[in-house]
Design a protein around this motif. Structure first.
Motif, short mmCIF file in Angstrom:
data_model
loop_
_atom_site.label_atom_id
_atom_site.label_comp_id
_atom_site.label_asym_id
_atom_site.label_seq_id
_atom_site.Cartn_x
_atom_site.Cartn_y
_atom_site.Cartn_z
N LEU A 117 -26.86 -11.79 -4.69
CA LEU A 117 -26.86 -9.92 -3.98
C LEU A 117 -28.69 -10.38 -3.48
N PRO A 118 -29.69 -10.16 -4.25
CA PRO A 118 -30.25 -9.39 -3.42
C PRO A 118 -31.61 -11.21 -2.92
N THR A 119 -30.63 -11.72 -2.61
CA THR A 119 -31.27 -13.09 -2.12
C THR A 119 -30.79 -12.89 -0.89
N LEU A 120 -29.73 -12.01 -0.69
CA LEU A 120 -28.69 -12.30 0.67
C LEU A 120 -29.15 -11.06 1.17
N LEU A 121 -30.28 -10.32 0.97
CA LEU A 121 -30.74 -9.60 1.96
C LEU A 121 -32.56 -9.52 2.16
N GLN A 122 -32.92 -8.53 2.62
CA GLN A 122 -34.08 -8.58 3.81
C GLN A 122 -34.84 -7.88 4.05
N PRO A 123 -36.48 -7.26 4.14
CA PRO A 123 -36.39 -5.62 4.25
C PRO A 123 -36.36 -5.64 5.30
N GLY A 124 -35.10 -4.45 5.85
CA GLY A 124 -34.74 -3.20 6.74
C GLY A 124 -33.72 -3.27 6.64
N ASP A 125 -32.94 -3.85 6.41
CA ASP A 125 -31.54 -4.60 5.95
C ASP A 125 -31.13 -3.15 5.60
N ARG A 126 -29.44 -2.75 6.13
CA ARG A 126 -29.05 -1.91 6.15
C ARG A 126 -27.42 -1.74 5.57
N LEU A 127 -27.67 -2.20 4.09
CA LEU A 127 -25.75 -2.34 3.15
C LEU A 127 -25.13 -1.25 3.13
N GLY A 128 -23.95 -1.65 4.05
CA GLY A 128 -22.99 -0.38 3.50
C GLY A 128 -22.17 -0.57 2.49
N LEU A 129 -21.47 -0.57 1.86
CA LEU A 129 -20.97 -0.10 0.28
C LEU A 129 -19.43 -0.07 -0.04
N ALA A 130 -18.58 -0.42 -0.35
CA ALA A 130 -17.43 -0.48 -0.58
C ALA A 130 -17.57 0.52 -2.43
N TRP A 131 -16.22 0.48 -2.10
CA TRP A 131 -16.53 1.00 -3.78
C TRP A 131 -14.98 0.47 -4.69
N GLY A 132 -15.09 0.65 -6.13
CA GLY A 132 -13.96 0.22 -7.14
C GLY A 132 -14.99 -0.41 -8.92
N ARG A 133 -13.97 -1.02 -9.34
CA ARG A 133 -14.87 -1.61 -10.95
C ARG A 133 -15.53 -2.19 -10.21
N THR A 134 -15.16 -3.10 -9.44
CA THR A 134 -15.91 -4.43 -8.80
C THR A 134 -17.28 -4.31 -8.33
N VAL A 135 -17.16 -3.51 -7.62
CA VAL A 135 -18.47 -3.14 -7.21
C VAL A 135 -19.94 -2.63 -7.72
N TYR A 136 -18.88 -1.25 -8.54
CA TYR A 136 -19.83 -1.12 -9.70
C TYR A 136 -20.47 -1.41 -10.88
N GLU A 137 -19.69 -2.66 -11.42
CA GLU A 137 -19.93 -3.13 -11.99
C GLU A 137 -21.13 -4.36 -11.91
N MET A 138 -20.98 -4.69 -10.74
CA MET A 138 -21.89 -5.55 -9.98
C MET A 138 -23.59 -4.54 -9.98
N ALA A 139 -23.31 -3.49 -8.90
CA ALA A 139 -24.23 -2.58 -9.55
C ALA A 139 -25.10 -3.03 -10.82
N GLU A 140 -24.54 -2.33 -11.68
CA GLU A 140 -25.18 -2.00 -12.55
C GLU A 140 -25.88 -3.83 -13.32
N LEU A 141 -24.89 -4.32 -13.13
CA LEU A 141 -25.73 -6.43 -13.37
C LEU A 141 -27.02 -6.32 -12.83
N VAL A 142 -27.19 -5.81 -11.44
CA VAL A 142 -28.77 -6.67 -10.89
C VAL A 142 -29.70 -6.38 -11.08
N GLU A 143 -30.18 -7.35 -11.28
CA GLU A 143 -31.67 -7.44 -12.34
C GLU A 143 -32.63 -6.59 -10.65
N GLU A 144 -33.33 -5.14 -12.28
CA GLU A 144 -33.98 -3.93 -10.96
C GLU A 144 -35.31 -4.80 -10.33
#
Length: 321
Positions: free
Chosen positions: A111-138
């Motif tokens: 995910l971080p490699t797909l994002l750029q400054p100025g992006d506006r990322l819409g986020l759905a919800w659910g266990r998959t999305v939440y667990e992914m958020a937990e694992l993203v490097e700060e």
């Protein structure tokens, strides 16, 4: 003669010894035995220090994305479905939970490699999305905004919509815009009135600015999160199944072509209209299991998906249909 390079951990105190061991192992390329001999400690202690370094966030271990996006199956998915990218994780020999976590971890790395400054990322919800958020490097992505696309819900789980968006925004140093309204209202009239409230109307207007979208699709069965969370009743589920529902996307039931199924429930929802999520710069879909195969096909046909993260089993099943 004593080894002049030999040190003991008595000479290295506190967290410095953790950093020293991590540096010797990852930067200097020393093996665990040599580190133990150099510092006068046991090999087991070296292992413990390396684990502590990972837990404290001193170490980031990632695999380069091209290893997962340029092999045969990834390229075949892109060609067959017109995707811009596919990240396929090996999952042979894994049980369902291990497969799930591998795919989620892969999405967190990519995910971080797909994002750029100025992006506006819409986020759905659910266990998959939440667990992914937990694992993203700060880390810090400048001028990034994360937007909650579906209203709030009372669920027995920790992965509510606002928890997903808030956590990912924290991990990426982003601004977070949450949607301060229930996902489903008790009546159509009340939902219409709530959407007209200035604060809610302003938040819904912000959702129109989304340029990238991260999501997982839900299934249409009694164990689906949309049912277990209380957003939809079993009667709602049965009604939508009779209308051809094949999956759930951002709280909305979709048919086999990815079209939203209009009905009494959709008129009571507070969130982004899913036709707004077609044709964005990126639609990043995470599919951790073959139980979501039909819903994934529907999302791809509907035009929501430009990038896919999946295990090898899901990828090969998609290519086989």
């Amino acid at each position: 003669m004593a080894n002049p390079k030999r040190r003991t951990t008595g000479q290295i105190s506190g967290e410095n010894v953790v950093i020293t061991v991590a540096w010797m192992y990852y930067q200097d390329g020393m093996n665990q035995k040599d580190i133990a001999d150099r510092l006068g400690i046991s090999r087991a202690t070296v292992v413990n220090y390396l684990q502590e370094a990972r837990e404290r966030g001193y170490i980031r271990i990632t695999l380069n994305a091209p290893a997962f996006t340029t092999h045969r199956v990834s390229l075949a998915l892109c060609q067959k479905f017109g995707l811009q990218g596919a990240y396929v994780v090996p999952d042979e020999g894994c049980d369902a939970e291990a497969r799930f976590m591998r795919v989620v971890h892969g999405a967190a790395d990519w995910l971080p490699t797909l994002l750029q400054p100025g992006d506006r990322l819409g986020l759905a919800w659910g266990r998959t999305v939440y667990e992914m958020a937990e694992l993203v490097e700060e880390q810090q992505i400048d001028d990034l905004t994360v937007l909650q696309l579906v209203g709030s819900m009372a669920t027995p789980y920790g992965f509510t919509a606002e928890a997903c968006s808030t956590r990912l925004a924290q991990r990426l140093g982003a601004r977070c815009l949450n949607l301060h309204a229930p996902a489903v209202i008790s009546s159509v009239t009340l939902a219409r009135e709530l959407r007209a409230e200035p604060i809610i109307a302003a938040q819904l207007e912000q959702l129109e600015t989304v340029n990238k979208f991260l999501f997982s699709v839900g299934t249409c069965d009694a164990e689906s999160h949309i049912v277990v969370s209380g957003l939809a009743s079993l009667d709602d589920l049965a009604w939508h199944q009779a209308q051809g529902a094949i999956g759930v996307l951002c709280g909305r039931f979709i048919d086999a072509e990815g079209r939203a199924i209009a009905g009494p429930m959709s008129e009571r929802m507070i969130g982004v209209p899913i036709d707004r999520l077609v044709g964005l710069d990126m639609g990043i879909l995470i599919t951790p299991g073959v139980d979501k195969l039909a819903a994934t096909q529907a999302a791809i046909r509907g035009g929501y998906v430009t990038h896919l993260v999946a295990g090898l089993g899901v990828a090969e099943a998609l290519l086989a249909v």
